[in-house]
Scaffold this motif. Sequence first.
Motif, short mmCIF file in Angstrom:
data_model
loop_
_atom_site.label_atom_id
_atom_site.label_comp_id
_atom_site.label_asym_id
_atom_site.label_seq_id
_atom_site.Cartn_x
_atom_site.Cartn_y
_atom_site.Cartn_z
N SER A 140 0.82 -1.20 0.00
CA SER A 140 0.00 0.00 0.00
C SER A 140 0.86 1.26 0.00
O SER A 140 0.61 2.21 -0.77
CB SER A 140 -0.92 -0.01 1.22
N SER A 141 1.89 1.30 0.85
CA SER A 141 2.75 2.48 0.94
C SER A 141 3.50 2.72 -0.37
O SER A 141 3.63 3.87 -0.82
CB SER A 141 3.75 2.32 2.08
N VAL A 142 4.00 1.66 -0.97
CA VAL A 142 4.72 1.80 -2.24
C VAL A 142 3.79 2.33 -3.32
O VAL A 142 4.17 3.22 -4.11
CB VAL A 142 5.37 0.47 -2.66
N ASN A 143 2.58 1.81 -3.37
CA ASN A 143 1.61 2.30 -4.36
C ASN A 143 1.31 3.78 -4.16
O ASN A 143 1.08 4.51 -5.13
CB ASN A 143 0.33 1.48 -4.31
N GLN A 144 1.32 4.24 -2.91
CA GLN A 144 1.07 5.65 -2.64
C GLN A 144 2.23 6.54 -3.08
O GLN A 144 2.06 7.76 -3.21
CB GLN A 144 0.80 5.84 -1.15
N HIS A 145 3.40 5.94 -3.30
CA HIS A 145 4.58 6.72 -3.69
C HIS A 145 5.09 6.36 -5.09
O HIS A 145 6.25 6.62 -5.42
CB HIS A 145 5.70 6.53 -2.67
N LEU A 146 4.24 5.78 -5.91
CA LEU A 146 4.64 5.45 -7.27
C LEU A 146 5.02 6.70 -8.07
O LEU A 146 5.81 6.63 -9.02
CB LEU A 146 3.52 4.70 -7.99
N ASP A 147 4.48 7.84 -7.68
CA ASP A 147 4.77 9.09 -8.41
C ASP A 147 6.26 9.42 -8.39
O ASP A 147 6.78 10.02 -9.33
CB ASP A 147 3.97 10.24 -7.81
N LEU A 148 6.98 9.00 -7.32
CA LEU A 148 8.41 9.29 -7.25
C LEU A 148 9.16 8.47 -8.29
O LEU A 148 10.06 8.99 -8.97
CB LEU A 148 8.94 8.98 -5.85
N ALA A 149 8.81 7.21 -8.44
CA ALA A 149 9.44 6.38 -9.47
C ALA A 149 9.09 6.89 -10.86
O ALA A 149 9.95 6.97 -11.75
CB ALA A 149 9.01 4.92 -9.31
N HIS A 150 7.83 7.26 -11.06
CA HIS A 150 7.40 7.80 -12.35
C HIS A 150 8.15 9.10 -12.66
O HIS A 150 8.50 9.36 -13.82
CB HIS A 150 5.90 8.05 -12.35
N GLN A 207 -0.46 -11.50 -18.54
CA GLN A 207 -1.38 -10.38 -18.40
C GLN A 207 -1.23 -9.69 -17.05
O GLN A 207 -1.14 -8.46 -16.98
CB GLN A 207 -2.82 -10.86 -18.58
N MET A 208 -1.19 -10.48 -15.99
CA MET A 208 -1.08 -9.90 -14.65
C MET A 208 0.24 -9.16 -14.49
O MET A 208 0.29 -8.03 -13.98
CB MET A 208 -1.21 -10.99 -13.58
N SER A 209 1.32 -9.80 -14.91
CA SER A 209 2.63 -9.17 -14.78
C SER A 209 2.72 -7.91 -15.64
O SER A 209 3.27 -6.89 -15.21
CB SER A 209 3.73 -10.16 -15.18
N GLY A 210 2.15 -7.98 -16.85
CA GLY A 210 2.17 -6.81 -17.73
C GLY A 210 1.44 -5.62 -17.13
O GLY A 210 1.90 -4.47 -17.22
N ASP A 211 0.30 -5.88 -16.52
CA ASP A 211 -0.47 -4.79 -15.87
C ASP A 211 0.32 -4.16 -14.73
O ASP A 211 0.31 -2.94 -14.54
CB ASP A 211 -1.80 -5.33 -15.34
N LEU A 212 1.01 -5.00 -13.95
CA LEU A 212 1.81 -4.48 -12.84
C LEU A 212 3.01 -3.69 -13.35
O LEU A 212 3.37 -2.65 -12.77
CB LEU A 212 2.28 -5.64 -11.94
N VAL A 213 3.64 -4.17 -14.40
CA VAL A 213 4.77 -3.44 -15.00
C VAL A 213 4.31 -2.05 -15.44
O VAL A 213 4.97 -1.04 -15.17
CB VAL A 213 5.36 -4.22 -16.19
N ASP A 214 3.17 -1.99 -16.11
CA ASP A 214 2.65 -0.69 -16.56
C ASP A 214 2.39 0.23 -15.38
O ASP A 214 2.68 1.44 -15.43
CB ASP A 214 1.35 -0.89 -17.35
N LYS A 215 1.83 -0.32 -14.29
CA LYS A 215 1.50 0.51 -13.12
C LYS A 215 2.76 1.03 -12.44
O LYS A 215 2.85 2.20 -12.08
CB LYS A 215 0.66 -0.30 -12.13
N TYR A 216 3.75 0.16 -12.26
CA TYR A 216 4.95 0.54 -11.51
C TYR A 216 5.90 1.43 -12.33
O TYR A 216 6.56 2.30 -11.77
CB TYR A 216 5.68 -0.70 -11.01
N TYR A 217 5.96 1.21 -13.64
CA TYR A 217 6.86 2.02 -14.46
C TYR A 217 6.24 3.33 -14.89
O TYR A 217 6.95 4.32 -15.10
CB TYR A 217 7.32 1.21 -15.68
N GLY A 218 4.93 3.37 -15.04
CA GLY A 218 4.26 4.63 -15.30
C GLY A 218 4.21 5.03 -16.77
O GLY A 218 4.70 4.32 -17.65
#
Length: 601
Positions: A276-286, A489-500
């Motif tokens: 949850s915390s990492v998802n809240q800070h994805l903007d920093l990685a993006h 499919q699942m991994s691809g969706d997560l890659v898109d979310k985390y990489y931005g």
Amino acid sequence: MAEEKLLSRAEVPENLKWNLALLYQSDADMKADFEQTTKLVDQFAEFQGTLATTAANLAKALILSKQIDEELEKEFVYAFLRRDSDTTDATATELYGMISSQMSSISAKMAFFEPEIVEMDDTTIDGFFAAEPKLAEFKFMLTKIRNEKAHVLSNLEEQLLSRASKALNAPDEIYNTLNDADLTFGTVHDDDGNEVQLTHGNRSQFTESQNREVRKEAVLAYEKPYNELRNTFAQTLNSYMGMHNMTADVRHYSSARQASLSSNQIDEQVYDTLVSSVNQHLDLAHRWYALKKKVLGLDKFYKYDINVPIAGNDLLKTTFDEGKQLTREALSVLGPKYMEGLNREFYNRWIDAAENKGKRSGGYQISVYKANPFILLNWTDKLYSTYVLAHESGHAMHSYFSQAAQPSEYFEAPIFLAEVASTFNENILTNYLLEKYQDDKQIKIFILEQYINGFIGTIYRQSQFAEFEHNAYQTQEKVGTLTADYLDQMSGDLVDKYYGPSVTPTGTKTQSWAYVPHFYMNYYVYQYATSMAASTALSAQVWNKEDGALQRYYDFLSAGGSDYPVETLKRAGVDTTNSDYLEQAFKVFEQRLDEIETLLA
């Protein structure tokens, strides 16, 4: 150190190989010891049904069990390291197969122990502790076993699971053999246009090339065999996760995750809080990827562009000897006791450094209580390899200090703690390098990018893996089969979310999950992220010479597995039961981002 043609094991210089004579002079010597150990196991089996009779009897059984575990560890690790040195060596593979097979039988013979401990009533066990001083050493171990009472099965059921362990662990063995011995990536072109064999170990040399065509070719070539064997990899992962789901169900856990975290009393909320915390800070990685895309001047920023250094290639290129020296200089802040242990590691061939044909990919550390830690590397003359050396040396020194302070049953720290010691060293190395090159703008950019890549790779990437792993386990439990299409499919969706939005996908989706060996370690990956966050706080305290910080860290290293990991970390100064430690880590990461943005401006 990387060669155009991959060396055979025989061609690797002795000083770049670990010295297995520190364990045994020969395979025959190990086999002779193993034969004696199996006789001790037969002696231990005679205690079946008698553990609750007297305190003295229980103490004798525990002491003998401890001796067996120490001997088995030494024998097993020898065979394990022989196999990992060259997985194409039939003799080494046969030796490892022999001891792995026998371990199942040994586990079955000793399986009565935990059920009998669990069945003892509190009055009896308390009376035994009062009557027999020798039991004091084992109190925490016995407490842990008894706390898992609801999940310990009958003696017969435990024997059946023990006998089935080799077959149940087969997916892990199959994956490692496929990934390390059988998978080939073909040849690619280097910066000079030469055709070079692509391997696990030298991949980064091409993926970090300033020549876009070189890194594109290497990334696509590395992905190709994983995609070609996608159904095999999916079935292997499905079998592995299915085995853990089945075992968790048999042991009356609500899930495989609860089963994995329960033995160390780690609340599942720790896992969920991390994600949850990492998802809240994805903007920093993006933000980092957007910055890199802008600095590189690319219209489209593909995944194969991510690893190219902004400041240029190999600004701190280091040989193995230079990497050891740099690691020594950085970690000298930990004082002479730490340096004494580190020098023993560096000068007594505890490390297997060079890549060779058939050698296990990646890097790891494994320890032997009756000997010393051993480290596997696949060295390339890049700064990244020095970071891996510092990381694995953190593991080794953790074992080194706990070995000196703890009895064998407590010397090995659980992974939740072990990865703190390794990532701690990475943070110290970054602090040292930034201070050493504070007046060199380009090198400072290079180091900051190394840190940012490490932070993203450890906290963001491992949290991405943790999301994938938990979702895959849950799906396997509900549906029964993980297909390659579903995993892609699942991994691809997560890659898109985390990489931005700044990163454009390329190549196949299979490689993003199929190449990860840590998925065969059962809820392992999340601990990289929690540990990196915890070590960020601890390393800052030591680096800034806060009162008592260094001694607290030594106490942490010496504690091993003598207490539950959350409690050990609390004494060191980090509370993982809330998100504060994660927020502190993201604050440091944001400061590093601000710093590199200023330098690049």
